[in-house]
Design an enzyme around this catalytic site. Structure first.
Site, PDB file in Angstrom:
ATOM      1  N   LYS A 156      17.977 -22.170  20.818  1.00  0.00           N
ATOM      2  CA  LYS A 156      17.226 -22.543  19.618  1.00  0.00           C
ATOM      3  C   LYS A 156      17.552 -24.001  19.347  1.00  0.00           C
ATOM      4  O   LYS A 156      18.683 -24.337  18.986  1.00  0.00           O
ATOM      5  CB  LYS A 156      17.668 -21.657  18.447  1.00  0.00           C
ATOM      6  CG  LYS A 156      17.053 -22.041  17.117  1.00  0.00           C
ATOM      7  CD  LYS A 156      15.908 -21.129  16.735  1.00  0.00           C
ATOM      8  CE  LYS A 156      15.355 -21.464  15.357  1.00  0.00           C
ATOM      9  NZ  LYS A 156      13.918 -21.324  15.263  1.00  0.00           N
ATOM     10  N   HIS A 176       6.252 -23.829   6.695  1.00  0.00           N
ATOM     11  CA  HIS A 176       7.652 -23.822   6.255  1.00  0.00           C
ATOM     12  C   HIS A 176       8.475 -24.952   6.895  1.00  0.00           C
ATOM     13  O   HIS A 176       9.530 -25.300   6.397  1.00  0.00           O
ATOM     14  CB  HIS A 176       8.307 -22.446   6.439  1.00  0.00           C
ATOM     15  CG  HIS A 176       8.716 -22.130   7.847  1.00  0.00           C
ATOM     16  ND1 HIS A 176       7.849 -21.659   8.782  1.00  0.00           N
ATOM     17  CD2 HIS A 176       9.913 -22.211   8.478  1.00  0.00           C
ATOM     18  CE1 HIS A 176       8.483 -21.467   9.919  1.00  0.00           C
ATOM     19  NE2 HIS A 176       9.750 -21.785   9.777  1.00  0.00           N
ATOM     20  N   ARG A 201       0.807  -1.222   0.000  1.00  0.00           N
ATOM     21  CA  ARG A 201       0.000   0.000   0.000  1.00  0.00           C
ATOM     22  C   ARG A 201       0.838   1.269   0.000  1.00  0.00           C
ATOM     23  O   ARG A 201       0.351   2.340  -0.232  1.00  0.00           O
ATOM     24  CB  ARG A 201      -0.902   0.026   1.239  1.00  0.00           C
ATOM     25  CG  ARG A 201      -2.289  -0.463   0.963  1.00  0.00           C
ATOM     26  CD  ARG A 201      -2.880  -1.093   2.194  1.00  0.00           C
ATOM     27  NE  ARG A 201      -2.058  -2.252   2.595  1.00  0.00           N
ATOM     28  CZ  ARG A 201      -2.476  -3.208   3.415  1.00  0.00           C
ATOM     29  NH1 ARG A 201      -3.662  -3.147   3.949  1.00  0.00           N
ATOM     30  NH2 ARG A 201      -1.689  -4.220   3.715  1.00  0.00           N
ATOM     31  N   HIS A 231       3.177 -26.457  12.601  1.00  0.00           N
ATOM     32  CA  HIS A 231       4.514 -27.067  12.534  1.00  0.00           C
ATOM     33  C   HIS A 231       4.628 -28.361  13.341  1.00  0.00           C
ATOM     34  O   HIS A 231       5.111 -29.377  12.862  1.00  0.00           O
ATOM     35  CB  HIS A 231       5.587 -26.099  13.045  1.00  0.00           C
ATOM     36  CG  HIS A 231       5.563 -24.757  12.384  1.00  0.00           C
ATOM     37  ND1 HIS A 231       5.294 -24.593  11.048  1.00  0.00           N
ATOM     38  CD2 HIS A 231       5.793 -23.508  12.859  1.00  0.00           C
ATOM     39  CE1 HIS A 231       5.356 -23.307  10.745  1.00  0.00           C
ATOM     40  NE2 HIS A 231       5.652 -22.621  11.830  1.00  0.00           N
ATOM     41  N   ASP A 251      -4.162  -0.888  -3.449  1.00  0.00           N
ATOM     42  CA  ASP A 251      -5.109  -1.052  -2.350  1.00  0.00           C
ATOM     43  C   ASP A 251      -5.764  -2.421  -2.549  1.00  0.00           C
ATOM     44  O   ASP A 251      -6.520  -2.618  -3.494  1.00  0.00           O
ATOM     45  CB  ASP A 251      -6.146   0.079  -2.420  1.00  0.00           C
ATOM     46  CG  ASP A 251      -7.225  -0.085  -1.376  1.00  0.00           C
ATOM     47  OD1 ASP A 251      -7.246  -1.132  -0.678  1.00  0.00           O
ATOM     48  OD2 ASP A 251      -8.065   0.827  -1.248  1.00  0.00           O
ATOM     49  N   ASP A 269       0.140 -20.762  16.912  1.00  0.00           N
ATOM     50  CA  ASP A 269       1.300 -20.335  16.131  1.00  0.00           C
ATOM     51  C   ASP A 269       2.212 -21.519  15.774  1.00  0.00           C
ATOM     52  O   ASP A 269       2.832 -21.516  14.715  1.00  0.00           O
ATOM     53  CB  ASP A 269       2.089 -19.288  16.939  1.00  0.00           C
ATOM     54  CG  ASP A 269       3.194 -18.617  16.128  1.00  0.00           C
ATOM     55  OD1 ASP A 269       2.901 -18.166  15.007  1.00  0.00           O
ATOM     56  OD2 ASP A 269       4.339 -18.544  16.618  1.00  0.00           O
ATOM     57  N   GLU A 315      12.747 -22.086  21.125  1.00  0.00           N
ATOM     58  CA  GLU A 315      13.348 -20.862  20.596  1.00  0.00           C
ATOM     59  C   GLU A 315      13.840 -20.020  21.765  1.00  0.00           C
ATOM     60  O   GLU A 315      13.211 -19.994  22.810  1.00  0.00           O
ATOM     61  CB  GLU A 315      12.314 -20.057  19.810  1.00  0.00           C
ATOM     62  CG  GLU A 315      11.878 -20.723  18.539  1.00  0.00           C
ATOM     63  CD  GLU A 315      10.895 -19.844  17.785  1.00  0.00           C
ATOM     64  OE1 GLU A 315      11.346 -19.048  16.954  1.00  0.00           O
ATOM     65  OE2 GLU A 315       9.691 -19.947  18.048  1.00  0.00           O
ATOM     66  N   LYS A 324       8.764 -20.019  23.558  1.00  0.00           N
ATOM     67  CA  LYS A 324       9.619 -18.853  23.348  1.00  0.00           C
ATOM     68  C   LYS A 324      10.443 -18.629  24.610  1.00  0.00           C
ATOM     69  O   LYS A 324      10.015 -18.981  25.699  1.00  0.00           O
ATOM     70  CB  LYS A 324       8.765 -17.601  23.121  1.00  0.00           C
ATOM     71  CG  LYS A 324       7.724 -17.727  22.026  1.00  0.00           C
ATOM     72  CD  LYS A 324       8.336 -17.572  20.669  1.00  0.00           C
ATOM     73  CE  LYS A 324       7.273 -17.546  19.586  1.00  0.00           C
ATOM     74  NZ  LYS A 324       7.776 -18.041  18.303  1.00  0.00           N
TER      75      LYS A 324
HETATM   76  C1  BG6 Z   1       6.757 -19.224  12.560  1.00  0.00           C
HETATM   77  C2  BG6 Z   1       6.129 -18.690  13.808  1.00  0.00           C
HETATM   78  O1  BG6 Z   1       5.816 -19.920  11.808  1.00  0.00           O
HETATM   79  O2  BG6 Z   1       7.836 -20.088  12.898  1.00  0.00           O
HETATM   80  C3  BG6 Z   1       7.174 -17.981  14.656  1.00  0.00           C
HETATM   81  O3  BG6 Z   1       5.084 -17.810  13.485  1.00  0.00           O
HETATM   82  C4  BG6 Z   1       8.366 -18.849  14.903  1.00  0.00           C
HETATM   83  O4  BG6 Z   1       6.608 -17.566  15.888  1.00  0.00           O
HETATM   84  C5  BG6 Z   1       8.880 -19.461  13.601  1.00  0.00           C
HETATM   85  O5  BG6 Z   1       9.368 -18.066  15.501  1.00  0.00           O
HETATM   86  C6  BG6 Z   1       9.967 -20.489  13.857  1.00  0.00           C
HETATM   87  O6  BG6 Z   1      10.513 -20.903  12.643  1.00  0.00           O
HETATM   88  P1  BG6 Z   1      12.008 -21.426  12.542  1.00  0.00           P
HETATM   89  O7  BG6 Z   1      12.158 -21.824  11.109  1.00  0.00           O
HETATM   90  O8  BG6 Z   1      12.906 -20.304  12.930  1.00  0.00           O
HETATM   91  O9  BG6 Z   1      12.126 -22.581  13.484  1.00  0.00           O
END
Ligand code: BG6
Length: 488
Positions: free
Chosen positions: A341, A174, A46, A236, A89, A231, A212, A336
């Site tokens: 990690k 992902h 936008r 995942h 838009d 989330d 994480e 979190k």
């Molecule tokens: C995302 C979440 O889908 O995955 C995030 O919305 C999270 O909150 C992230 O931090 C973690 O992905 P990765 O690939 O870093 O493990």
């Protein structure tokens, strides 16, 4: 092999996801020679910016989010030559006419990437349709979370389904693009060694940890409405669980794999209110020391609602009610502001049926397969051998058969999940994307947990940032005579 030339319309091109993941992924694909000659990206947002300003912003994103060794200024500038910008838009149908002009006779395959809030998916689809921009070949990529519960996900999926066929929709999770996650398919279905061991006869339990160290990274607005279950678990974590638990598909086609995943989701035991105390732990972090730095608690984050009960940690004991997994709990946890990690899956095998060694060492006597997603992608099989030295007698020792992808195969850099997924979209392969019924079954299962929380009224348990979550999560697994695995 390269894909055919594509026109990629990137909605939300100046947003967080595009800056952090998508633009860097396209850059890497280009650098690897995988964007076909003539492929173009149309950044859509936008903001009233000229193309030079957009290129500056995207260059900034590449500088920030591409690994410094892989960043090359002239390659980046070359890549940006493929990127056009259009202020748009998303709600205004008239505005969408200009997209046809950009399409320039529509010679390239069209990919529409909606990197924007899911509430926008329907309106974007309808507007593209209204100006006849899409065809039956157009591929549409959408991000999780699709909705915030089963009902809202149905609304979004219906909106998309009214315009596109399921075979055109690429719902991203992902985690399915991660190297190790894909390797689960190879590990399980290419190695007969494991195939014959992969059930309740041989496996005692499974652990999945996705930890994480970061907090919510300035995303309060989004995160507080979602929470860790929506989330991370709904998508995942359940996807990982499905890949571990599913039956062998008859081939590698998208539907064969997805059919098997759906069967697992259907077999998840429903979490009833009276199970909550033993099967579910929810936590929220308070101030603490995370990776050496003092960090604020969740309720002290910028923009925080001080009374929020949103969870930043969840541990679950999941039972799969089918022949293969009866009596084999899956312990899963994600949060979190945990100490590091770390993402790993651990398959705990049952001990040998008859034990003849030192009784003191009995605790060693089960093999483990550790599948590491992060860090050091790879696998490690823990087996028992005899300790060396005459005086040791038949003392046992547990040691690893180790496979670290980067060391063993010297295959160069491991592509990021988004690179692989974008590549599959360009090739038109859907097997790493989530089908509508998967999304819905996953929601149906997690909705019950959230509903139990809402009705039970018990607030999340606190844990200090930098620790492994509330002690209740340790109690949950200890009650079963087990513990979360810690690498010695
Ligand atoms: C995302 C979440 O889908 O995955 C995030 O919305 C999270 O909150 C992230 O931090 C973690 O992905 P990765 O690939 O870093 O493990």
């Amino acid at each position: 092999s390269t894909a055919t030339p594509c026109d990629i319309m990137l909605f939300g091109a100046l947003g967080n996801l595009a800056r952090r993941k998508l633009i860097p992924a396209f850059y890497q694909l280009d650098r690897a020679g995988l964007l076909a000659e003539g492929s173009r990206i149309l950044a859509l947002a936008r903001r009233n910016l000229d193309i030079a300003a957009v290129h500056r912003q995207l260059l900034g994103a590449l500088e920030e989010f591409v690994n410094p060794e892989e960043f090359d200024r002239s390659a980046a500038e070359g890549f940006l030559q493929r990127v056009d910008y259009q202020i748009l838009d998303f709600n205004n149908t008239e505005d969408f006419q200009v997209l046809n002009t950009w399409r320039d006779g529509a010679r390239n395959e069209l990919i529409v990437y909606m990197a924007c809030p899911p509430a926008m998916y329907g309106v974007i689809g309808r507007n593209l349709h209204a100006v006849s921009c899409c065809t039956e070949r157009t591929r549409v990529v959408v991000e999780k979370p699709i909705g915030h519960d089963l009902e809202s996900s149905r609304v979004i999926n219906d909106e998309l389904g009214a315009i596109y066929k399921e075979s055109q929709l690429f719902r991203i999770d992902h985690y399915l693009g991660k190297e190790t996650v894909q390797n689960l398919i190879a590990l399980r279905f290419a190695n007969n060694l494991f195939a014959s061991q992969w059930d309740q006869n041989h496996i005692s339990h499974v652990e999945i940890t996705v930890a994480e160290s970061v907090g919510i990274e300035g995303r309060w607005g989004y995160f507080d409405k979602a929470g860790q279950v929506r989330d991370m678990i709904q998508n995942h974590m359940l996807q990982l669980l499905c890949l571990i638990a599913m039956d062998p598909p008859s081939d590698l086609s998208a539907d064969s794999i997805r059919d098997e995943k759906v069967k697992v989701l259907k077999a998840l035991r429903k979490v009833t209110p009276d199970m909550m105390a033993n099967y579910v732990v929810r936590g929220q972090y308070t101030a603490g020391t995370s990776t050496g730095v003092l960090v604020p608690g969740y309720l002290e984050e910028e923009g925080a609602n001080k009374r929020s009960e949103t969870e930043t940690f969840v541990a679950l004991k999941v039972e799969i009610d089918n022949w293969r997994w009866s009596g084999v709990p899956f312990y899963i946890r994600t949060g979190k502001r945990l100490p590091e990690k770390l993402s790993q899956i651990i398959i705990h095998f049952k001990p040998a049926p008859h034990y003849i060694f030192d009784p003191d060492q009995r605790h060693l006597a089960n093999n483990k397969l550790i599948i590491r997603l992060e860090p050091d992608e790879g696998m490690s099989l823990r087996i028992l051998t005899k300790d060396q030295g005459l005086h040791k007698g038949m003392r046992l020792r547990q040691g690893p058969l180790e496979l670290t992808f980067s060391e063993t195969f010297d295959a160069g850099r491991i592509p990021d999940a988004y690179e692989r997924l974008l590549w599959e979209v360009m090739k038109g392969n859907q097997y790493l994307f989530v089908r509508r019924d998967e999304v819905e079954h996953a929601w149906r299962w997690v909705d019950r947990i959230i509903q139990n929380w809402n009705e039970g009224g018990e607030p999340p348990k606190r844990y200090a940032a930098g620790t492994w979550g509330p002690v209740a999560s340790i109690a949950m697994i200890t009650r079963d005579g087990r513990s979360w695995y810690e690498d010695a």
